[in-house]
Each structure stands twice: as C-alpha cells, then as structure tokens.
Motif scaffolding. Structure first.
Motif, PDB file in Angstrom:
ATOM      1  N   GLY A   1       0.797  -1.229   0.000  1.00  0.00           N
ATOM      2  CA  GLY A   1       0.000   0.000   0.000  1.00  0.00           C
ATOM      3  C   GLY A   1       0.822   1.268   0.000  1.00  0.00           C
ATOM      4  N   LYS A   2       2.148   1.196  -0.069  1.00  0.00           N
ATOM      5  CA  LYS A   2       2.989   2.391  -0.115  1.00  0.00           C
ATOM      6  C   LYS A   2       2.972   3.000  -1.505  1.00  0.00           C
ATOM      7  CE  LYS A   2       6.484   0.880   3.215  1.00  0.00           C
ATOM      8  NZ  LYS A   2       7.895   0.556   3.335  1.00  0.00           N
ATOM      9  N   GLN A   3       3.254   4.326  -1.580  1.00  0.00           N
ATOM     10  CA  GLN A   3       3.388   4.978  -2.868  1.00  0.00           C
ATOM     11  C   GLN A   3       4.722   4.553  -3.483  1.00  0.00           C
ATOM     12  OE1 GLN A   3       3.201   9.226  -2.717  1.00  0.00           O
ATOM     13  NE2 GLN A   3       3.233   9.451  -4.925  1.00  0.00           N
ATOM     14  N   VAL A   4       4.703   4.197  -4.754  1.00  0.00           N
ATOM     15  CA  VAL A   4       5.881   3.659  -5.421  1.00  0.00           C
ATOM     16  C   VAL A   4       6.723   4.794  -5.997  1.00  0.00           C
ATOM     17  CG1 VAL A   4       6.681   2.146  -7.262  1.00  0.00           C
ATOM     18  CG2 VAL A   4       4.627   1.555  -5.982  1.00  0.00           C
ATOM     19  N   ALA A   5       8.016   4.835  -5.628  1.00  0.00           N
ATOM     20  CA  ALA A   5       8.950   5.787  -6.209  1.00  0.00           C
ATOM     21  C   ALA A   5       9.474   5.198  -7.515  1.00  0.00           C
ATOM     22  CB  ALA A   5      10.100   6.059  -5.248  1.00  0.00           C
ATOM     23  N   ARG A   6       9.402   5.968  -8.601  1.00  0.00           N
ATOM     24  CA  ARG A   6       9.784   5.455  -9.905  1.00  0.00           C
ATOM     25  C   ARG A   6      11.191   5.853 -10.317  1.00  0.00           C
ATOM     26  NH1 ARG A   6       4.538   7.566 -10.561  1.00  0.00           N
ATOM     27  NH2 ARG A   6       5.540   9.381 -11.407  1.00  0.00           N
ATOM     28  N   GLY A   7      11.941   6.503  -9.510  1.00  0.00           N
ATOM     29  CA  GLY A   7      13.288   6.925  -9.854  1.00  0.00           C
ATOM     30  C   GLY A   7      13.797   7.924  -8.840  1.00  0.00           C
ATOM     31  N   PRO A   8      15.033   8.405  -9.040  1.00  0.00           N
ATOM     32  CA  PRO A   8      15.591   9.347  -8.062  1.00  0.00           C
ATOM     33  C   PRO A   8      14.860  10.682  -8.007  1.00  0.00           C
ATOM     34  CG  PRO A   8      17.099   9.037  -9.919  1.00  0.00           C
ATOM     35  CD  PRO A   8      15.972   8.077 -10.104  1.00  0.00           C
ATOM     36  N   LEU A   9      14.107  11.012  -9.049  1.00  0.00           N
ATOM     37  CA  LEU A   9      13.372  12.274  -9.059  1.00  0.00           C
ATOM     38  C   LEU A   9      11.977  12.148  -8.448  1.00  0.00           C
ATOM     39  CD1 LEU A   9      14.345  13.527 -12.624  1.00  0.00           C
ATOM     40  CD2 LEU A   9      15.306  14.262 -10.443  1.00  0.00           C
ATOM     41  N   GLN A  10      11.514  10.909  -8.230  1.00  0.00           N
ATOM     42  CA  GLN A  10      10.209  10.667  -7.632  1.00  0.00           C
ATOM     43  C   GLN A  10      10.416   9.955  -6.297  1.00  0.00           C
ATOM     44  OE1 GLN A  10      10.829   9.368 -10.841  1.00  0.00           O
ATOM     45  NE2 GLN A  10       9.951  11.081 -11.935  1.00  0.00           N
ATOM     46  N   THR A  11      10.101  10.640  -5.225  1.00  0.00           N
ATOM     47  CA  THR A  11      10.267  10.051  -3.899  1.00  0.00           C
ATOM     48  C   THR A  11       8.922  10.030  -3.198  1.00  0.00           C
ATOM     49  OG1 THR A  11      10.699  12.145  -2.764  1.00  0.00           O
ATOM     50  CG2 THR A  11      12.601  11.053  -3.775  1.00  0.00           C
ATOM     51  N   ASP A  12       8.903   9.422  -2.023  1.00  0.00           N
ATOM     52  CA  ASP A  12       7.662   9.395  -1.253  1.00  0.00           C
ATOM     53  C   ASP A  12       7.353  10.769  -0.648  1.00  0.00           C
ATOM     54  OD1 ASP A  12       9.804   9.285   0.460  1.00  0.00           O
ATOM     55  OD2 ASP A  12       8.869   7.853   1.845  1.00  0.00           O
ATOM     56  N   ARG A  13       8.300  11.693  -0.724  1.00  0.00           N
ATOM     57  CA  ARG A  13       8.089  13.040  -0.179  1.00  0.00           C
ATOM     58  C   ARG A  13       7.784  14.077  -1.251  1.00  0.00           C
ATOM     59  NH1 ARG A  13      11.834  14.374   4.767  1.00  0.00           N
ATOM     60  NH2 ARG A  13      10.234  13.631   6.182  1.00  0.00           N
ATOM     61  N   GLY A  14       7.827  13.679  -2.533  1.00  0.00           N
ATOM     62  CA  GLY A  14       7.517  14.612  -3.605  1.00  0.00           C
ATOM     63  C   GLY A  14       8.220  14.245  -4.897  1.00  0.00           C
ATOM     64  N   VAL A  15       7.908  15.019  -5.928  1.00  0.00           N
ATOM     65  CA  VAL A  15       8.435  14.757  -7.263  1.00  0.00           C
ATOM     66  C   VAL A  15       9.210  15.977  -7.745  1.00  0.00           C
ATOM     67  CG1 VAL A  15       7.793  14.279  -9.658  1.00  0.00           C
ATOM     68  CG2 VAL A  15       6.501  13.238  -7.801  1.00  0.00           C
ATOM     69  N   THR A  16      10.376  15.738  -8.332  1.00  0.00           N
ATOM     70  CA  THR A  16      11.167  16.799  -8.955  1.00  0.00           C
ATOM     71  C   THR A  16      11.005  16.663 -10.460  1.00  0.00           C
ATOM     72  OG1 THR A  16      12.799  16.696  -7.178  1.00  0.00           O
ATOM     73  CG2 THR A  16      13.482  17.763  -9.225  1.00  0.00           C
TER      74      THR A  16
END
Length: 176
Positions: free
Chosen positions: A32-47
């Motif tokens: 059920g966690k949000q999936v991070a798709r790379g170093p620019l996408q984290t569980d704390r936000g997206v760059t």
C-alpha cells in the motif's frame, strides 16, 4: 545455434537493477505504499525537469569533447554568428541538441561539426560517453540513447579563407 548478441556487463547490470526495482515496486504496491519510480520521484515529492535543462547539460558536455568544432546545422550556426555580435547576448548552448524526456529516461540527439583530422568515430563515442555521464550524474535521468549527427567537417583553410577575405576587403577600402 543462437544469433543473439551477447550483452555487455552494463546491459546485464541494468537488467538486474530493473528486475530488482520491479520486484520492489510490486512488494511496495502490495503493502500500500506509494511507489517511487526513480531518483526524481520520492515518497516526499516529485522533482520535474524541463527539456531545456537536459539540453543545456548535454550541450555543455558535447562542447567539452576534443574534436568538436561547433554545434548545430548550418542555419543554426549562421544565426549564432549573428547573435554572438550582439553585446550582452548569452551563448546558446542548446543549439544542435534535441531532447526527448520522460519521467525517468531521456534520449538526446546531437548535431556537430567535427574538426578535420579528428576521428569521427572517436569523437562520436566521446560525445556519447560525456553526455551520458553528465546527464545521468546531474539529473538522475537514465539516458537511453545519444544519437550523434555529424553535419560538417571544419577544414583549416576555412579559417584562412575568412581571414584573407576580410584583409583583402580592408586593403581595397584603404585611401591612397
């Protein structure tokens, strides 16, 4: 007999990393966690990065390679020659660079003019290596391909002809 081309160590490691990432994503999705798709996408936000950011990094990396005389097509180079004469004008480092960017990957197309005498194969490979190293290291995006288009070869007499033409015009315009 198999006609398959053996994979390089880098390709094998990328496949292993992709398999591990897919397994981790499946595990996180199940929990059920949000999936991070790379170093620019984290569980704390997206760059997010604009295409121009990647193009500037790639342009600077390509210009650093020995044997690269100039960047871009003849039209772009002519336009740059005009804008370079404008005081306080910024140099366009993205000329000759085209970028296609997704969320985690990018592809770069580069158009260059190579100096006469330089090995086009070596210059192309050096451009490819330098762009991949700089873009992946700076942005965190995976560079899937770098296509190098050699638009021209700069000959030493090209500089001599330009210098001779301008000095001849100065001589013909002198008062006697």
């Amino acid at each position: 007999m198999s006609n398959a081309v053996p994979k390089t160590g880098r390709e094998q490691s990328r496949e292993q990393e992709a398999a591990q990432a897919a397994a981790q994503q499946a595990q996180e999705k199940a929990s059920g966690k949000q999936v991070a798709r790379g170093p620019l996408q984290t569980d704390r936000g997206v760059t997010t990065l604009d295409d121009a950011v990647v193009a500037k990094i790639a342009g600077m990396a390509a210009r650093e390679v020995p044997g690269v005389y100039d960047m871009g097509s003849a039209t772009r180079r002519a336009f740059s020659a005009v804008t370079d004469r404008i005081p306080n004008a910024q140099t366009n480092v993205t000329g000759g660079i085209s970028v296609e960017k997704g969320e985690t990957q990018t592809a770069v197309d580069v158009t260059v003019v190579v100096e006469y005498g330089a090995s086009i194969v070596e210059v192309g490979n050096a451009i490819r290596r330098n762009i991949i190293d700089q873009v992946e290291g700076t942005t965190g995006l995976e560079v899937v391909e770098v296509n190098v288009n050699v638009a021209d070869v700069h000959l030493p007499q090209d500089d001599d002809d330009n210098g001779r033409a301008s000095s001849e015009s100065n001589r013909s315009g002198e008062l006697r």
